[in-house]
Design a protein around this motif. Sequence first.
Motif, mmCIF file in Angstrom:
data_model
loop_
_atom_site.group_PDB
_atom_site.id
_atom_site.type_symbol
_atom_site.label_atom_id
_atom_site.label_comp_id
_atom_site.label_asym_id
_atom_site.label_seq_id
_atom_site.Cartn_x
_atom_site.Cartn_y
_atom_site.Cartn_z
ATOM 1 N N TYR A 1 -92.279 88.793 -74.226
ATOM 2 C CA TYR A 1 -92.412 87.393 -73.799
ATOM 3 C C TYR A 1 -93.536 87.198 -72.773
ATOM 4 O O TYR A 1 -93.738 86.073 -72.293
ATOM 5 C CB TYR A 1 -91.113 86.894 -73.150
ATOM 6 N N CYS B 1 -84.131 87.288 -64.183
ATOM 7 C CA CYS B 1 -83.423 86.748 -65.341
ATOM 8 C C CYS B 1 -82.144 86.077 -64.852
ATOM 9 O O CYS B 1 -81.238 86.763 -64.379
ATOM 10 C CB CYS B 1 -83.086 87.879 -66.315
ATOM 11 N N PRO B 2 -82.046 84.755 -64.953
ATOM 12 C CA PRO B 2 -80.848 84.066 -64.457
ATOM 13 C C PRO B 2 -79.561 84.607 -65.082
ATOM 14 O O PRO B 2 -78.551 84.757 -64.396
ATOM 15 C CB PRO B 2 -81.078 82.603 -64.843
ATOM 16 N N ASN C 1 -79.343 93.058 -69.682
ATOM 17 C CA ASN C 1 -79.694 91.905 -68.844
ATOM 18 C C ASN C 1 -78.580 91.722 -67.807
ATOM 19 O O ASN C 1 -77.772 90.801 -67.862
ATOM 20 C CB ASN C 1 -79.791 90.618 -69.683
ATOM 21 N N CYS D 1 -78.134 82.789 -71.767
ATOM 22 C CA CYS D 1 -79.559 82.631 -71.473
ATOM 23 C C CYS D 1 -79.922 81.174 -71.710
ATOM 24 O O CYS D 1 -79.736 80.665 -72.828
ATOM 25 C CB CYS D 1 -80.376 83.531 -72.396
ATOM 26 N N TYR D 2 -80.458 80.519 -70.693
ATOM 27 C CA TYR D 2 -80.732 79.073 -70.841
ATOM 28 C C TYR D 2 -81.782 78.808 -71.918
ATOM 29 O O TYR D 2 -81.807 77.717 -72.494
ATOM 30 C CB TYR D 2 -81.157 78.464 -69.492
ATOM 31 N N GLU E 1 -79.009 86.127 -78.713
ATOM 32 C CA GLU E 1 -78.625 85.323 -77.551
ATOM 33 C C GLU E 1 -78.435 83.851 -77.923
ATOM 34 O O GLU E 1 -78.069 83.032 -77.075
ATOM 35 C CB GLU E 1 -79.673 85.432 -76.442
ATOM 36 N N CYS F 1 -89.321 80.969 -71.113
ATOM 37 C CA CYS F 1 -88.649 81.622 -69.988
ATOM 38 C C CYS F 1 -89.622 81.588 -68.809
ATOM 39 O O CYS F 1 -90.612 82.334 -68.790
ATOM 40 C CB CYS F 1 -88.287 83.062 -70.343
HETATM 41 FE FE1 SF4 Z 1 -83.290 86.215 -69.175
HETATM 42 FE FE2 SF4 Z 1 -83.341 84.433 -71.131
HETATM 43 FE FE3 SF4 Z 1 -85.553 84.948 -69.782
HETATM 44 FE FE4 SF4 Z 1 -84.529 86.758 -71.489
HETATM 45 S S1 SF4 Z 1 -85.378 84.759 -71.982
HETATM 46 S S2 SF4 Z 1 -85.313 87.152 -69.441
HETATM 47 S S3 SF4 Z 1 -82.331 86.436 -71.165
HETATM 48 S S4 SF4 Z 1 -83.676 84.019 -68.974
#
Ligand code: SF4
Length: 298
Positions: A21, A81-82, A109, A166-167, A194, A254
């Motif tokens: 990502y 990572c929330p 995570n 995961c939002y 997810e 993200c």
């Molecule tokens: Fe965390 Fe979602 Fe970002 Fe992956 S995409 S790092 S699970 S917030």
Amino acid sequence: MIEEIKALKKERRATILAHNYQLPEVQDVADLVGDSLELSRAAARLDSEVIIFCGVDFMAETAAILSPHKCVVIPEKGAWCPMAHMITPDQLADLKALNPGAAVVCYVNSTAEIKAKSDICCTSANGVQVVNSLAQEEVIFVPDRNLAAYVARHTDKKIIPWNGYCYVHDHFTPAEVKAARALHPGAEVLVHPECRPEVIDEADFVYSTAGMGKHALASQAREFIIGTEVGMIYRLRKENPEKEFYPLSDNAVCQNMKKTNLEKVLKALQTLEPRVTVPEEVAIKARRAIERMLAVKI
Ligand code: SF4
Ligand code: 13P
């Protein structure tokens, strides 16, 4: 800046790991771009002294746990990572007390403290195999409710989920999948585990980010709708220039993954800061859970 990064990387005997990502320019300077499982495996086997980890907190922490004598640096300390912080050690202790016979599986995570209190870790690439490798018939699965639901569908064991999410992935809807299919009727739909179960029901395939990469290379299809964070599209297009990739949603960003840029990578190489360390008493236990996962064959 790219040339400076390359030169300094050599001088420092450093390896740059980047998650799928990350921004395109960060992916391009990395030695390895991958999913959480691939990056964990790399961190465990690498012999370079310095690891620059371009991702979010739990990923760099995992590398530091597996390689306590290496210098692990995260270019942006505020990249977190929330979901990994949606369960606390006290909450996990309560869940264990309520389910005394259950094994504890934590998604990678998660924080180092949660890993230390779990029997084994998993990633989005090996959740089903990890759960099926356990002797117990009941399994506490934290923190992602959606990955827990996905695993529950593919195992006979009883899964006791936590309510984290995961939002980015939880936001996709079945209507978005239907609309994307209407726009691109010939495309295969690939989504991440997810995502919510009702979104998964609308998809053709469910994969970790690395799984999506392998599928796209092998598939005869020419068009793909990608239900994960938009950063994945760059890699897919780069590796498959003759194929078309459409993000399921342009809003699937993200924010924390985008905090790392070339300037910060260069600074991290220059200063070897901010360094990621995990207290040894936590790391010993967390390492056991991660290494147990790495031993599971997929
Ligand atoms: Fe965390 Fe979602 Fe970002 Fe992956 S995409 S790092 S699970 S917030
Ligand atoms: P992968 O392990 O599939 O790359 O997923 C990590 C992640 O954070 C997904 O949001």
